[in-house]
Motif scaffolding. Structure first.
Motif, short mmCIF file in Angstrom:
data_model
loop_
_atom_site.label_atom_id
_atom_site.label_comp_id
_atom_site.label_asym_id
_atom_site.label_seq_id
_atom_site.Cartn_x
_atom_site.Cartn_y
_atom_site.Cartn_z
N LEU A 100 -2.44 9.47 -6.17
CA LEU A 100 -2.01 9.62 -4.77
C LEU A 100 -2.97 8.87 -3.85
N ASN A 101 -4.25 9.07 -4.04
CA ASN A 101 -5.24 8.42 -3.19
C ASN A 101 -5.17 6.90 -3.32
N ALA A 102 -4.89 6.44 -4.52
CA ALA A 102 -4.79 4.99 -4.75
C ALA A 102 -3.64 4.38 -3.95
N ILE A 103 -2.55 5.14 -3.80
CA ILE A 103 -1.40 4.65 -3.02
C ILE A 103 -1.68 4.73 -1.52
N LEU A 104 -2.30 5.85 -1.10
CA LEU A 104 -2.48 6.10 0.34
C LEU A 104 -3.59 5.24 0.95
N GLU A 105 -4.66 5.01 0.23
CA GLU A 105 -5.84 4.37 0.79
C GLU A 105 -5.55 3.06 1.50
N PRO A 106 -4.79 2.15 0.92
CA PRO A 106 -4.60 0.85 1.58
C PRO A 106 -3.50 0.83 2.66
N LEU A 107 -2.83 1.96 2.90
CA LEU A 107 -1.71 1.96 3.84
C LEU A 107 -2.15 1.62 5.26
N THR A 108 -1.32 0.85 5.94
CA THR A 108 -1.52 0.57 7.36
C THR A 108 -0.20 0.80 8.09
N ILE A 109 -0.31 1.10 9.36
CA ILE A 109 0.90 1.34 10.16
C ILE A 109 1.74 0.07 10.24
N LYS A 110 1.07 -1.04 10.48
CA LYS A 110 1.78 -2.30 10.68
C LYS A 110 2.59 -2.72 9.46
N ASP A 111 2.00 -2.57 8.28
CA ASP A 111 2.65 -3.10 7.07
C ASP A 111 3.49 -2.07 6.31
N ASN A 112 3.18 -0.79 6.49
CA ASN A 112 3.77 0.19 5.57
C ASN A 112 4.58 1.31 6.22
N TYR A 122 19.56 14.93 16.69
CA TYR A 122 19.20 13.52 16.81
C TYR A 122 17.72 13.45 16.48
N ASN A 123 17.37 12.71 15.41
CA ASN A 123 16.02 12.78 14.86
C ASN A 123 15.35 11.42 14.78
N LEU A 124 14.06 11.44 15.00
CA LEU A 124 13.23 10.25 14.78
C LEU A 124 12.26 10.57 13.67
N PHE A 125 12.29 9.76 12.61
CA PHE A 125 11.33 9.87 11.52
C PHE A 125 10.43 8.62 11.56
N PHE A 126 9.13 8.84 11.67
CA PHE A 126 8.17 7.74 11.52
C PHE A 126 7.53 7.96 10.16
N ARG A 127 7.86 7.11 9.19
CA ARG A 127 7.57 7.42 7.79
C ARG A 127 7.14 6.17 7.03
N PRO A 128 6.56 6.36 5.84
CA PRO A 128 6.25 5.20 4.99
C PRO A 128 7.55 4.49 4.59
N LYS A 129 7.45 3.21 4.38
CA LYS A 129 8.64 2.43 4.00
C LYS A 129 9.10 2.82 2.59
N ALA A 130 10.28 2.33 2.24
CA ALA A 130 10.95 2.74 0.99
C ALA A 130 10.10 2.50 -0.25
N ASP A 131 9.38 1.37 -0.31
CA ASP A 131 8.61 1.07 -1.51
C ASP A 131 7.47 2.07 -1.70
N ILE A 132 6.86 2.50 -0.59
CA ILE A 132 5.77 3.49 -0.68
C ILE A 132 6.34 4.84 -1.10
N ARG A 133 7.47 5.23 -0.50
CA ARG A 133 8.09 6.51 -0.84
C ARG A 133 8.49 6.53 -2.32
N GLN A 134 8.97 5.39 -2.81
CA GLN A 134 9.36 5.30 -4.22
C GLN A 134 8.15 5.49 -5.14
N ARG A 135 7.05 4.84 -4.80
CA ARG A 135 5.83 4.95 -5.61
C ARG A 135 5.30 6.38 -5.60
N LEU A 136 5.39 7.04 -4.43
CA LEU A 136 4.92 8.44 -4.35
C LEU A 136 5.78 9.35 -5.23
#
Length: 717
Positions: A136-148, A111-125
């Motif tokens: 990579l830095n361009a994608i990661l820099e603006p990430l926030t917990i609330k939105d991403n 039984y697993n809990l993954f706290f991860r970037p949302k699908a659109d971020i994972r797709q871009r990565l």
């Protein structure tokens, strides 16, 4: 069903940690700040229904600091279950949710809990070109917990999340800038819908660390007594409660009709009318008693009143010592857990965080030595050496605090069953126990340290800790250096010194025909006797006039006196572990079964010397059982250190010996003895009567020796 493994990746102070658990009681040991609370919080996020909401509210601070930049990384919390039963309902849960794919009957599940970037971020990565650090830095820099970021639950995984390569395969390689486009559900698990949440199907209770329980008792939300009473109030039948309700109403009416109450009511009304006149005065005014008549409210008005041990006064919780209040709070929480357990749940889990706060050492060890509900997996964290000392070495996880990280060790990994058993018995005693014990026994040998507690437990059904006695191996410190603490001017507790007289086990006279080895042996025996007598003079002089200390001597040495007491059977059983040559084994058996102390004494001392006294004692500890006879000087030392035995403790010990004798010979008639024992519990007969009743049935049993020693100790004061 039980939790067999918890894997934590990037969660709080765990960069990559694996905890292994077994059925029954498990211990997590670690210093302050090593992550014990974080481990429990992780488990609660998955298994505690009330904490499920917080799994969707993880924040930046929940990422491990060693990551540096958390952005793009995942938090993984994985729980593995084992021994899942084959009931249809639970099988349906795990086959459709957390079960391991490919098994006809699911026995293990994740039984697993993954706290991860949302699908659109994972797709871009995943679309980045390998090595494209700038992208990579361009994608990661603006990430926030609330939105991403999102929380995602899966089951049916087979991957080892503690393997760094698995993390790269699931999450990605940040150094090489390689991220997966898809996730292999057969490895990492399929999504579990909310309606199949494991937390809804189990009984889970968390008891947090005991901090300020007095305030908890005054808080209606955290008061454990109030919780219990609320649960019970709904079970009261209306017809059973009606007479009490009627009495409460009569009481209220009686209070309201008191002359003084009525006079005050009239005076209030008159005073208001005199002040503001009839027009602005209240239309009615009464003084009413508000003792509740409803079952739930009346029960909730009840409060605990407790008496401290050995005190006649009974007061409120706020009057208890911190330790007393904590113990009562913990007891009520355990009772709450018992009430909450349901036969309809698939498993029961109880987690207790650092329960030792302000609780006396022996209460800690006794309480958690006995804390076992059979159908419940229990985990408790501690930095108490007292609790860890009674923990099973196979069920311990040790946390080691590192820079921005904590490592986890299991001390029994890759050890065979025999080695684990021996290590379990050989765990070092905590010497500081002597400062807190109700009584102390000082020994100077490994054999006594290892075997005396084992013999007492097997022979009398109680541990030294239950008796409030600490056994301390002083080794080379010297008895007088430690024992001087116990004195009218210092610690006023009984201290038994257990040592050897080293009486000669053979004639030490050098004869004309003696060869050199024999002469050396006789001289060695004679020298030991001389030192034993000198030691006795020193100790007898030391304890003179001090009623808090007494000395107890083996006639020869512990090992020799052990055989002398009739315990050759136990030593014979370990011959094969000491000697390999068949001829030596046979001769050793004959020697040990001899009636001549010169023969069996020399043999047992030779065996102990060959193995080392400590290791010899460990081997022998496996053979101790209830029929093993304890030498009288050891029984006397225990009785002196304990000082006073309650009727109930004595009765429990006697009852244990009765049960053991009946297991061996069910023709014995203890009817009269049991009746006497019940009278003794109530204080209606003296110990002398109990002894006589036992002697009528099992006159030669060593319980008689113990009881006569207790009786003599009382007479001597």
């Amino acid at each position: 069903m039980y939790i067999s493994k918890v894997s934590l990746v990037n969660y709080r102070n765990f960069l990559n940690a694996k905890f292994l658990f077994k059925e029954g009681i498990n211990t997590i040991i670690g210093e302050n700040g090593s992550g014990k609370t974080n481990l429990f919080r992780a488990i609660r996020l998955l298994l505690e229904d009330a904490s499920l909401q917080y799994s969707y509210k993880l924040s930046e601070s929940d990422f491990n600091r060693a990551l540096g930049n958390w952005k793009g990384h995942w938090i993984i919390i994985s729980i593995e279950f084992d021994k899942i039963n084959n009931e249809e309902a639970i099988q349906a849960l795990f086959v459709h949710g957390a079960g391991v794919i490919g098994e006809a009957h699911v026995e293990k599940a994740s039984y697993n809990l993954f706290f991860r970037p949302k699908a659109d971020i994972r797709q871009r990565l995943s679309e980045l070109t390998a090595g494209d650090t700038e992208g990579l830095n361009a994608i990661l820099e603006p990430l926030t917990i609330k939105d991403n970021y999102e929380t995602f639950f899966t089951g049916k995984s087979t991957a080892d999340f503690n393997d760094p390569q698995v993390y790269k395969q699931l999450v990605g390689d940040f150094e090489e800038v390689i991220f997966p486009a898809t996730i292999d559900a057969s490895l990492f698990g399929a999504k579990i819908p909310h309606q199949l949440s494991v937390s809804k199907e189990i009984s889970f209770t968390f008891i947090q660390a005991l901090r300020d329980v007095i305030s908890d008792f005054h808080n209606n939300r955290t008061n454990p007594l109030l919780t219990l009473l609320k649960n019970k109030s709904g079970e009261i039948k209306e017809e059973d409660y009606q007479p009490i309700s009627d009495l409460v109403k009569q009481l209220n009416e009686s209070i309201e009709s008191l002359d003084d109450v009525e006079n005050i009511r009239k005076d209030i009304r008159t005073t208001i009318q005199d002040a503001v006149g009839q027009t602005y005065s209240p239309s009615s005014l009464s003084i009413r008693s508000s003792v509740p008549s409803e079952a739930d409210k009346l029960l909730q008005s009840l409060k605990l009143f407790i008496g401290e041990p050995d005190e006649a006064y009974e007061g409120g919780i706020h009057e208890l010592s911190l330790g007393g209040a904590n113990l009562i709070f913990l007891t009520l929480k355990l009772l709450e857990f018992k009430y909450q357990k349901s036969n309809d749940t698939f498993a029961n889990f109880l987690i207790i965080e650092e329960p030792e706060a302000h609780i006396h050492n022996h209460i800690q060890k006794t309480l958690f030595d006995k804390l076992d509900y059979g159908d419940t997996q229990i985990m408790y964290s501690t930095h108490s050496t007292q609790i860890s000392e009674v923990s099973n070495v196979e069920k311990i996880n040790i946390l080691a605090k590192k820079m921005n990280n904590a490592e986890v060790y299991q001390p029994s990994t890759r050890l065979g069953a025999e080695s684990i058993s021996e290590i379990q018995r050989y765990l070092d005693a905590v010497r500081t126990n002597l400062l807190f014990a109700k009584g102390v026994i000082l020994v100077e040998g490994d054999a006594e340290e290892i075997l005396i507690p084992q013999m007492i437990k097997k022979a009398f059904g109680v541990s030294l800790d239950e008796l409030g006695i600490s056994l301390i191996n002083i080794r080379s410190t010297g008895f007088t250096n430690v024992a001087q603490l116990f004195h009218n001017d210092r610690i006023q507790r009984k201290c038994s010194i257990v040592t050897d007289l080293d009486e000669a086990i053979c004639d030490t006279t050098i004869l004309e025909g003696d060869d050199e080895p024999l002469k050396k042996y006789k001289n060695r025996v004679a020298q030991s006797k001389k030192k034993g007598l000198e030691r006795k003079v020193i100790l007898d002089t030391f304890i003179h006039g001090n009623n808090w200390i007494n000395t107890f001597y083996a006639d020869y040495t512990f090992e020799v006196d052990f055989i002398q007491k009739g315990n050759d059977f136990e030593v014979v059983n370990i011959i094969d572990k000491v000697y390999t040559h068949p001829g030596v084994r046979q001769q050793s058996k004959e020697d040990l079964e001899s009636d001549d102390v010169a023969v069996y004494g020399k043999r047992v001392l030779t065996m102990a010397k060959q193995e080392g006294k400590g290791w010899f004692a460990i081997l022998l500890a496996n053979e101790i059982f209830w029929r093993t006879n304890i030498p009288e000087y050891i029984i006397d030392a225990v009785v002196f250190a304990k000082d006073s035995f309650s009727n109930h403790v004595i009765a429990d010990i006697v009852d244990y010996r009765i049960r053991k004798n009946l297991e061996e010979d069910d023709s014995l008639d203890f009817t009269a003895c049991n009746a006497i024992l019940e009278q003794y519990r109530k204080g209606e007969v003296e110990l002398e009567t109990v002894i006589k009743g036992i002697e009528d049935v099992i006159a030669d049993d060593q319980i008689v020796t113990l009881l006569k020693s207790i009786e003599l100790n009382v007479l001597l004061g």
